[in-house]
Write a protein that holds these residues in place. Structure first.
Motif, PDB file in Angstrom:
ATOM      1  N   PHE A 165      -7.046  -2.638  -7.736  1.00  0.00           N
ATOM      2  CA  PHE A 165      -6.002  -2.954  -6.774  1.00  0.00           C
ATOM      3  C   PHE A 165      -6.344  -4.267  -6.091  1.00  0.00           C
ATOM      4  N   LEU A 166      -5.370  -4.817  -5.390  1.00  0.00           N
ATOM      5  CA  LEU A 166      -5.564  -6.061  -4.654  1.00  0.00           C
ATOM      6  C   LEU A 166      -5.655  -5.760  -3.168  1.00  0.00           C
ATOM      7  N   ALA A 167      -6.513  -6.492  -2.486  1.00  0.00           N
ATOM      8  CA  ALA A 167      -6.537  -6.425  -1.033  1.00  0.00           C
ATOM      9  C   ALA A 167      -5.273  -7.098  -0.501  1.00  0.00           C
ATOM     10  N   VAL A 168      -4.964  -6.851   0.762  1.00  0.00           N
ATOM     11  CA  VAL A 168      -3.717  -7.363   1.338  1.00  0.00           C
ATOM     12  C   VAL A 168      -3.634  -8.887   1.235  1.00  0.00           C
ATOM     13  N   ALA A 169      -4.734  -9.568   1.485  1.00  0.00           N
ATOM     14  CA  ALA A 169      -4.736 -11.037   1.387  1.00  0.00           C
ATOM     15  C   ALA A 169      -4.428 -11.488  -0.036  1.00  0.00           C
ATOM     16  N   GLU A 170      -4.918 -10.759  -1.025  1.00  0.00           N
ATOM     17  CA  GLU A 170      -4.649 -11.096  -2.423  1.00  0.00           C
ATOM     18  C   GLU A 170      -3.188 -10.830  -2.772  1.00  0.00           C
ATOM     19  N   VAL A 171      -2.614  -9.780  -2.203  1.00  0.00           N
ATOM     20  CA  VAL A 171      -1.200  -9.491  -2.444  1.00  0.00           C
ATOM     21  C   VAL A 171      -0.352 -10.650  -1.942  1.00  0.00           C
ATOM     22  N   LEU A 297      -0.521  -2.672  -9.264  1.00  0.00           N
ATOM     23  CA  LEU A 297       0.354  -3.169  -8.212  1.00  0.00           C
ATOM     24  C   LEU A 297       0.795  -2.019  -7.306  1.00  0.00           C
ATOM     25  N   ARG A 298       1.003  -0.850  -7.887  1.00  0.00           N
ATOM     26  CA  ARG A 298       1.352   0.336  -7.092  1.00  0.00           C
ATOM     27  C   ARG A 298       0.185   0.725  -6.177  1.00  0.00           C
ATOM     28  N   HIS A 299      -1.032   0.647  -6.712  1.00  0.00           N
ATOM     29  CA  HIS A 299      -2.207   0.913  -5.888  1.00  0.00           C
ATOM     30  C   HIS A 299      -2.348  -0.134  -4.779  1.00  0.00           C
ATOM     31  N   SER A 300      -2.002  -1.369  -5.080  1.00  0.00           N
ATOM     32  CA  SER A 300      -2.079  -2.425  -4.075  1.00  0.00           C
ATOM     33  C   SER A 300      -1.072  -2.194  -2.961  1.00  0.00           C
ATOM     34  N   SER A 301       0.059  -1.617  -3.305  1.00  0.00           N
ATOM     35  CA  SER A 301       1.071  -1.309  -2.301  1.00  0.00           C
ATOM     36  C   SER A 301       0.534  -0.350  -1.247  1.00  0.00           C
ATOM     37  N   SER A 302      -0.303   0.587  -1.665  1.00  0.00           N
ATOM     38  CA  SER A 302      -0.876   1.520  -0.695  1.00  0.00           C
ATOM     39  C   SER A 302      -1.748   0.776   0.311  1.00  0.00           C
ATOM     40  N   GLU A 303      -2.448  -0.292  -0.136  1.00  0.00           N
ATOM     41  CA  GLU A 303      -3.241  -1.107   0.778  1.00  0.00           C
ATOM     42  C   GLU A 303      -2.340  -1.787   1.813  1.00  0.00           C
ATOM     43  N   VAL A 331      -5.891   5.955  -1.852  1.00  0.00           N
ATOM     44  CA  VAL A 331      -6.548   5.550  -0.608  1.00  0.00           C
ATOM     45  C   VAL A 331      -7.926   5.002  -0.972  1.00  0.00           C
ATOM     46  N   HIS A 332      -8.133   3.708  -0.787  1.00  0.00           N
ATOM     47  CA  HIS A 332      -9.341   3.051  -1.301  1.00  0.00           C
ATOM     48  C   HIS A 332     -10.298   2.588  -0.215  1.00  0.00           C
ATOM     49  N   ASP A 333     -10.045   2.944   1.061  1.00  0.00           N
ATOM     50  CA  ASP A 333     -10.807   2.300   2.139  1.00  0.00           C
ATOM     51  C   ASP A 333     -12.268   2.716   2.205  1.00  0.00           C
ATOM     52  N   ARG A 334     -12.607   3.927   1.687  1.00  0.00           N
ATOM     53  CA  ARG A 334     -13.996   4.416   1.702  1.00  0.00           C
ATOM     54  C   ARG A 334     -14.616   4.332   3.101  1.00  0.00           C
ATOM     55  N   GLY A 335     -13.801   4.584   4.115  1.00  0.00           N
ATOM     56  CA  GLY A 335     -14.327   4.615   5.480  1.00  0.00           C
ATOM     57  C   GLY A 335     -14.239   3.295   6.215  1.00  0.00           C
ATOM     58  N   ASP A 336     -13.735   2.226   5.577  1.00  0.00           N
ATOM     59  CA  ASP A 336     -13.668   0.917   6.229  1.00  0.00           C
ATOM     60  C   ASP A 336     -12.784   0.965   7.475  1.00  0.00           C
ATOM     61  N   ARG A 337     -11.617   1.589   7.350  1.00  0.00           N
ATOM     62  CA  ARG A 337     -10.717   1.660   8.505  1.00  0.00           C
ATOM     63  C   ARG A 337     -11.322   2.530   9.601  1.00  0.00           C
ATOM     64  N   LEU A 338     -12.037   3.550   9.193  1.00  0.00           N
ATOM     65  CA  LEU A 338     -12.688   4.425  10.182  1.00  0.00           C
ATOM     66  C   LEU A 338     -13.717   3.635  10.970  1.00  0.00           C
ATOM     67  N   SER A 339     -14.431   2.742  10.306  1.00  0.00           N
ATOM     68  CA  SER A 339     -15.425   1.916  10.996  1.00  0.00           C
ATOM     69  C   SER A 339     -14.754   0.984  11.996  1.00  0.00           C
TER      70      SER A 339
END
Length: 353
Positions: A165-171, A297-303, A331-339
């Motif tokens: 997937f792409l990060a938001v900046a890459e999208v 691209l669908r996975h990137s949309s979730s980001e 859901v790919h954050d692996r705890g990043d948003r939680l941090s």
């Protein structure tokens, strides 16, 4: 009906079926024999035609009958695949065995042969599910068996692959790069709405209410069968609010649209999957972002949606997932948003050090 204790200490249940043949089954414990006898009585009382047919027909004969009853339960393409699975891998082991005589050992033999033939885990899972369903219906619909020999413990475990997937900046970089491309709107629909390719291919202008800013996912194109179905994957139509940036893009595109389909490149009857996939990967290389294909691209949309504040439940609704476990894969954050939340979380702001 009767339970007889045999000389060897075992207990035999014996009853005449509606076909005039004896139905017999032997158990080590009397309790198990009583449970079986009670089950037969309940079936007779409810009008089920109790027979000994499972001992007189082969699994091959049963499969032909069962497969016919499932005619409208799957697409023609998937039914063709199931028939190939049966003919190529199941029939050689189970075909000539009486239905009632199929044991877990026979099922294990089918799956072991698949492993020896180096068939993929996905193929082995498909064949496991096919056998499991056939025997399940022999119990629940045909009332020919009482125990399913396809144990759940036999179910192949698929390795969990990391989704690309792409990060938001890459999208953002990708969307800027595809500007004015014939495939621009297809990429935008995938990135903003998380639509599957088949849903993008089948999307019509009548499915988009620009005044209310709502997109209706009503149909999907199947490349395997080359047909447009009147429902998306999951057989459930759904509608969603369109983000303002995508609304603007759609409004501008509609001014010059000449086709009923939204994402059709000029000169094409419909967006072609293979060509779109190839072009999308080329766009990724040119834009200097991670290499993804259409589902990436669908996975990137979730980001994109989670970065804006959407929850797991929001994603499940957007993607029309029936099972929340499916949504978890997006859901790919692996705890990043939680941090990030931990860094700003305060119950007593006035006491901050």
């Amino acid at each position: 009906m009767a339970i007889t204790k045999l000389r060897n200490g075992k207990h035999q249940v014996k009853v005449i079926g509606i076909d005039g043949r004896w139905i017999t089954k032997v158990f080590l414990a009397r309790r198990d024999a009583e449970v079986y006898e009670t089950d037969l009585k309940k079936q007779k009382h409810s009008g089920v035609q109790v027979t000994n047919r499972a001992k007189s027909i082969t699994f091959d004969e049963y499969f032909v009958e069962w497969f016919e009853t499932r005619r409208n339960q799957a697409t023609s393409g998937w039914r063709t695949s199931q028939l190939h699975f049966y003919r190529d891998h199941i029939r050689e082991v189970l075909g000539r065995i009486p239905l009632a005589s199929v044991t877990p050992q026979h099922i294990a033999r089918v799956l072991n042969l698949l492993a020896e033939k180096r068939r993929s885990e996905q193929t082995r899972l498909h064949i496991y599910n096919l056998m499991r369903k056939a025997f399940s219906d022999a119990i629940e619909i045909f009332h020919l068996l009482h125990i399913n020999p396809v144990h759940r413990s036999f179910k192949p475990r698929l390795p969990q692959k990391e989704a690309r997937f792409l990060a938001v900046a890459e999208v953002r970089r990708l969307l800027l790069h595809v500007q004015d491309s014939p495939y621009e709107i297809a990429v935008w629909l995938g990135a903003y709405m998380g639509l599957r390719v088949g849903e993008i291919q089948a999307l019509r202008w009548e499915d988009i209410d620009l005044d209310r800013q709502v997109l209706h996912v009503r149909r999907s194109y199947s490349k395997a069968e080359s047909v447009t179905r009147d429902y998306p994957k999951g057989r459930r139509q759904h509608s969603h609010r369109i983000p303002r940036e995508l609304v603007t893009k759609l409004e501008n595109l509609k001014l010059t649209a000449t086709a009923d389909l939204v994402a059709t490149p000029p000169g094409w009857r419909m967006l072609d999957y293979s060509n779109y996939r190839r072009v999308l990967m080329g766009f990724c290389k040119q834009a200097g972002v991670g290499l993804i294909a259409t589902h990436g691209l669908r996975h990137s949309s979730s980001e994109v949606w989670m970065e804006a504040g959407a929850s797991r439940d929001d994603l499940r609704i957007l993607f029309a997932h029936q099972d929340s476990k499916t949504t978890d894969r997006y859901v790919h954050d692996r705890g990043d948003r939680l941090s990030k939340v931990a860094g700003v979380l305060q119950l007593f702001p006035g006491n901050a050090q």
